[in-house]
Design a protein around this motif. Structure first.
Motif, PDB file in Angstrom:
ATOM      1  N   ILE A 296       0.839  -1.204   0.000  1.00 32.13           N
ATOM      2  CA  ILE A 296       0.000   0.000   0.000  1.00 32.13           C
ATOM      3  C   ILE A 296       0.870   1.249   0.000  1.00 32.13           C
ATOM      4  O   ILE A 296       1.783   1.374   0.821  1.00 32.13           O
ATOM      5  CB  ILE A 296      -0.933   0.024   1.229  1.00 32.13           C
ATOM      6  CG1 ILE A 296      -1.939  -1.119   1.168  1.00 32.13           C
ATOM      7  CG2 ILE A 296      -1.650   1.368   1.353  1.00 32.13           C
ATOM      8  CD1 ILE A 296      -2.779  -1.262   2.420  1.00 32.13           C
ATOM      9  N   THR A 297       0.572   2.154  -0.921  1.00 28.55           N
ATOM     10  CA  THR A 297       1.124   3.506  -0.882  1.00 28.55           C
ATOM     11  C   THR A 297      -0.048   4.459  -0.786  1.00 28.55           C
ATOM     12  O   THR A 297      -0.915   4.470  -1.658  1.00 28.55           O
ATOM     13  CB  THR A 297       1.960   3.814  -2.136  1.00 28.55           C
ATOM     14  OG1 THR A 297       3.026   2.866  -2.220  1.00 28.55           O
ATOM     15  CG2 THR A 297       2.538   5.221  -2.059  1.00 28.55           C
ATOM     16  N   SER A 298      -0.120   5.235   0.290  1.00 29.05           N
ATOM     17  CA  SER A 298      -1.309   6.030   0.564  1.00 29.05           C
ATOM     18  C   SER A 298      -0.936   7.437   1.003  1.00 29.05           C
ATOM     19  O   SER A 298       0.006   7.618   1.777  1.00 29.05           O
ATOM     20  CB  SER A 298      -2.136   5.361   1.661  1.00 29.05           C
ATOM     21  OG  SER A 298      -3.238   6.149   2.038  1.00 29.05           O
ATOM     22  N   SER A 299      -1.704   8.424   0.541  1.00 33.97           N
ATOM     23  CA  SER A 299      -1.495   9.791   1.011  1.00 33.97           C
ATOM     24  C   SER A 299      -2.092   9.994   2.394  1.00 33.97           C
ATOM     25  O   SER A 299      -1.720  10.931   3.101  1.00 33.97           O
ATOM     26  CB  SER A 299      -2.104  10.788   0.026  1.00 33.97           C
ATOM     27  OG  SER A 299      -3.490  10.561  -0.115  1.00 33.97           O
ATOM     28  N   GLN A 300      -3.031   9.129   2.779  1.00 34.53           N
ATOM     29  CA  GLN A 300      -3.587   9.188   4.128  1.00 34.53           C
ATOM     30  C   GLN A 300      -3.344   7.838   4.808  1.00 34.53           C
ATOM     31  O   GLN A 300      -2.287   7.242   4.622  1.00 34.53           O
ATOM     32  CB  GLN A 300      -5.065   9.577   4.067  1.00 34.53           C
ATOM     33  CG  GLN A 300      -5.272  10.971   3.462  1.00 34.53           C
ATOM     34  CD  GLN A 300      -6.692  11.454   3.543  1.00 34.53           C
ATOM     35  OE1 GLN A 300      -7.451  11.083   4.443  1.00 34.53           O
ATOM     36  NE2 GLN A 300      -7.085  12.303   2.589  1.00 34.53           N
ATOM     37  N   ASP A 301      -4.284   7.346   5.624  1.00 35.18           N
ATOM     38  CA  ASP A 301      -4.056   6.095   6.350  1.00 35.18           C
ATOM     39  C   ASP A 301      -3.870   4.922   5.392  1.00 35.18           C
ATOM     40  O   ASP A 301      -4.516   4.854   4.339  1.00 35.18           O
ATOM     41  CB  ASP A 301      -5.242   5.794   7.273  1.00 35.18           C
ATOM     42  CG  ASP A 301      -5.369   6.799   8.411  1.00 35.18           C
ATOM     43  OD1 ASP A 301      -4.329   7.317   8.848  1.00 35.18           O
ATOM     44  OD2 ASP A 301      -6.497   7.056   8.849  1.00 35.18           O
ATOM     45  N   GLY A 302      -3.005   3.985   5.813  1.00 31.80           N
ATOM     46  CA  GLY A 302      -2.796   2.794   5.003  1.00 31.80           C
ATOM     47  C   GLY A 302      -3.908   1.792   5.177  1.00 31.80           C
ATOM     48  O   GLY A 302      -4.627   1.455   4.231  1.00 31.80           O
ATOM     49  N   ILE A 303      -4.092   1.288   6.394  1.00 28.00           N
ATOM     50  CA  ILE A 303      -5.175   0.365   6.720  1.00 28.00           C
ATOM     51  C   ILE A 303      -5.895   0.935   7.928  1.00 28.00           C
ATOM     52  O   ILE A 303      -5.286   1.133   8.978  1.00 28.00           O
ATOM     53  CB  ILE A 303      -4.641  -1.048   7.033  1.00 28.00           C
ATOM     54  CG1 ILE A 303      -3.989  -1.662   5.787  1.00 28.00           C
ATOM     55  CG2 ILE A 303      -5.756  -1.947   7.557  1.00 28.00           C
ATOM     56  CD1 ILE A 303      -3.335  -3.008   6.037  1.00 28.00           C
ATOM     57  N   GLN A 304      -7.203   1.206   7.785  1.00 25.97           N
ATOM     58  CA  GLN A 304      -7.988   1.798   8.868  1.00 25.97           C
ATOM     59  C   GLN A 304      -9.192   0.932   9.164  1.00 25.97           C
ATOM     60  O   GLN A 304     -10.011   0.663   8.282  1.00 25.97           O
ATOM     61  CB  GLN A 304      -8.444   3.206   8.505  1.00 25.97           C
ATOM     62  CG  GLN A 304      -9.294   3.846   9.602  1.00 25.97           C
ATOM     63  CD  GLN A 304     -10.261   4.887   9.061  1.00 25.97           C
ATOM     64  OE1 GLN A 304      -9.928   5.598   8.125  1.00 25.97           O
ATOM     65  NE2 GLN A 304     -11.455   4.950   9.641  1.00 25.97           N
ATOM     66  N   ALA A 305      -9.301   0.473  10.417  1.00 20.73           N
ATOM     67  CA  ALA A 305     -10.474  -0.282  10.849  1.00 20.73           C
ATOM     68  C   ALA A 305     -11.337   0.612  11.724  1.00 20.73           C
ATOM     69  O   ALA A 305     -10.846   1.232  12.668  1.00 20.73           O
ATOM     70  CB  ALA A 305     -10.045  -1.533  11.623  1.00 20.73           C
ATOM     71  N   GLU A 306     -12.620   0.671  11.409  1.00 23.01           N
ATOM     72  CA  GLU A 306     -13.537   1.513  12.191  1.00 23.01           C
ATOM     73  C   GLU A 306     -13.685   0.994  13.617  1.00 23.01           C
ATOM     74  O   GLU A 306     -13.901   1.774  14.543  1.00 23.01           O
ATOM     75  CB  GLU A 306     -14.895   1.559  11.505  1.00 23.01           C
ATOM     76  CG  GLU A 306     -15.863   2.569  12.094  1.00 23.01           C
ATOM     77  CD  GLU A 306     -15.415   4.007  11.834  1.00 23.01           C
ATOM     78  OE1 GLU A 306     -15.920   4.905  12.531  1.00 23.01           O
ATOM     79  OE2 GLU A 306     -14.576   4.218  10.947  1.00 23.01           O
ATOM     80  N   THR A 307     -13.540  -0.335  13.811  1.00 21.50           N
ATOM     81  CA  THR A 307     -13.554  -0.878  15.170  1.00 21.50           C
ATOM     82  C   THR A 307     -12.254  -1.640  15.405  1.00 21.50           C
ATOM     83  O   THR A 307     -11.281  -1.060  15.837  1.00 21.50           O
ATOM     84  CB  THR A 307     -14.785  -1.778  15.404  1.00 21.50           C
ATOM     85  OG1 THR A 307     -14.824  -2.794  14.387  1.00 21.50           O
ATOM     86  CG2 THR A 307     -16.054  -0.961  15.369  1.00 21.50           C
TER      87      THR A 307
END
Length: 436
Positions: free
Chosen positions: A10-21
């Protein structure tokens, strides 16, 4: 979110991996880069106490246009009123394609969850402009191999962090490992930090990139706690090596600290108590804010106050029967070394030498069963109490703090150790300190 395996890049300008919970990772080969990576962070590249670019020491910050002296600057709504259990930046949809490093409302974390993160295994290569692993509640690391370069915290959880295993290498960070309660039960951990290496504080970490050291919004808490029950921990910190806004307990494991070279920080720093009853602790660094474990500990402690020693200068401790207690080569300049191991016994004379040559197997500067020769003896003392001070002639005045955040008692001033020019033995001085 559950990741059972596979290869993820993953190349991301914001979060790479985000879990809501919750975020659960069982295995996998995971590579993540967020923002412009750790190299773009001002925080992780700034030494504690360093003035912001373009400002000289003693110069006041410029008052922004339209703001009068004494007026508080207007803060964004989500920073003024953060949720107690929510990353204020997690739902940001700010367009960061032009300049991610200047937008404080943009979250650029690699692995993030609003509640819990549990990692059982996997291989992780992370280069993040913000926190590399971030939980707004708890994080548990049971295994895995981690190569982390962070522009902010390497591993952060707001409430509790358990490290039960794994190989963790944090090669760059502002603060390496941070939570309100930190339990290190096992694992092989290496931390390099431009501020604190391991920090137990309290509150929520809502900052991403402020550009100013110390603005991490993770506030002080007297209930913060670090428990070291096992494992291997190596810390190289420009700020405090291991810092608890509360207490530290150590019952096992090996902890090596190459602490700060500036006298405004210490290799160890705590507010309440630091009780050690087992394991091996070696903490080297500057002497100005040197703090020992508490005298309520059950394991003996040797506190060495030395003249300024160059980086990689070997320090050696031998017992009167010739047994090698410690041979260590700190990677940075130092004038304070704090040592506690099960091998330090009562009513035994210990001799300290510096310089010379060490041979044999070494890991992170610590020699195992090596041969030491050619050093200069700088002091010797016989143990009688929990803490024994050995002071080299000519050593600078230092604050030998032993109980609370500032010294003999929480909030106290601490014991000022002058160079020993009185003709008294160090044991006599130790007795006077105990009486005080």
């Amino acid at each position: 979110m559950y990741i059972e395996g596979g290869k993820i890049n993953i190349t991301s300008s914001q979060d790479g991996i985000q879990a809501e919970t919750e975020l659960l990772v069982a295995d996998g080969d995971i590579t993540i880069k967020t923002g412009e990576g750790s190299k773009n962070s001002i925080k992780s590249n700034q030494t504690p106490g360093q003035m912001p670019e373009g400002m000289t020491k003693g110069e006041r910050p410029t008052i922004p246009d339209g703001q009068t002296k004494g007026e508080r600057p207007e803060m964004p709504q989500d920073i003024r009123h953060p949720s107690s259990n929510q990353d204020t930046n997690k739902n940001s949809n700010t367009d960061v394609s032009t300049n991610t490093s200047t937008d404080e409302n943009t979250s650029m974390k690699a692995l993030k969850a609003t509640t819990n993160i549990i990692i059982d295994g996997g291989t992780f290569n992370i280069d993040s402009e913000d926190d590399s692993i971030h939980s707004n509640a708890n994080a548990i690391i049971n295994g895995g191999t981690f190569e982390i370069a962070s522009g902010d915290d390497g591993i952060h959880s707001d409430t509790k962090l358990d490290i039960n295993g794994g190989i963790i290498n944090i090669s760059k960070s502002y603060e390496g490992i941070e939570s309100t309660t930190i339990n290190i039960n096992d694992g092989n951990i290496h931390v390099v930090a431009s501020d604190d290496g391991i920090n137990a504080a309290g509150g929520n970490d809502v900052s991403t990139e402020t550009g100013m050291p110390g603005n991490d919004k993770f506030s002080s808490s007297g209930d913060a706690l670090i428990n070291i029950n096992g494992g291997y921990v190596y810390v190289d910190a420009s700020g405090d090596g291991i810092d608890a806004n509360g207490s530290i307990n150590m019952v096992g494991g090996t902890v090596l600290v190459n602490g700060p070279t500036n006298n405004g920080n210490g290799s160890l720093d705590y507010d309440e108590t630091f009780d050690i009853s087992g394991g091996t602790l070696v903490a080297a660094g500057s002497a100005g804010m040197a703090q020992m474990p508490s005298d309520s500990s059950s394991q003996k402690i040797l506190n060495l106050s030395l003249t300024s020693q160059e980086a990689n200068t070997v320090v050696n401790i031998k017992s009167s029967d010739g047994k090698n207690i410690l041979t260590y080569s700190p990677s940075k300049n130092y004038s304070s070394v704090i040592v506690s191991t099960p091998d330090i016994k009562d009513n035994t004379k210990y001799t300290v030498s510096v310089g010379g040559t060490a041979k044999g197997e070494a890991k992170d500067g610590l020699y195992f069963d090596g041969n030491y020769s050619g050093g200069t003896e700088v002091g010797s003392e016989t143990t009688s109490s929990i803490i024994t001070n050995i002071i080299q002639e000519g050593a600078s005045t230092s604050s030998m703090r032993g109980h609370g955040g500032q010294g003999g008692r929480p909030g106290g001033k601490g014991h000022k150790m002058q160079p020993n020019t009185s003709g008294q033995t160090n044991n006599q001085i130790n007795s006077q300190i105990t009486e005080q």
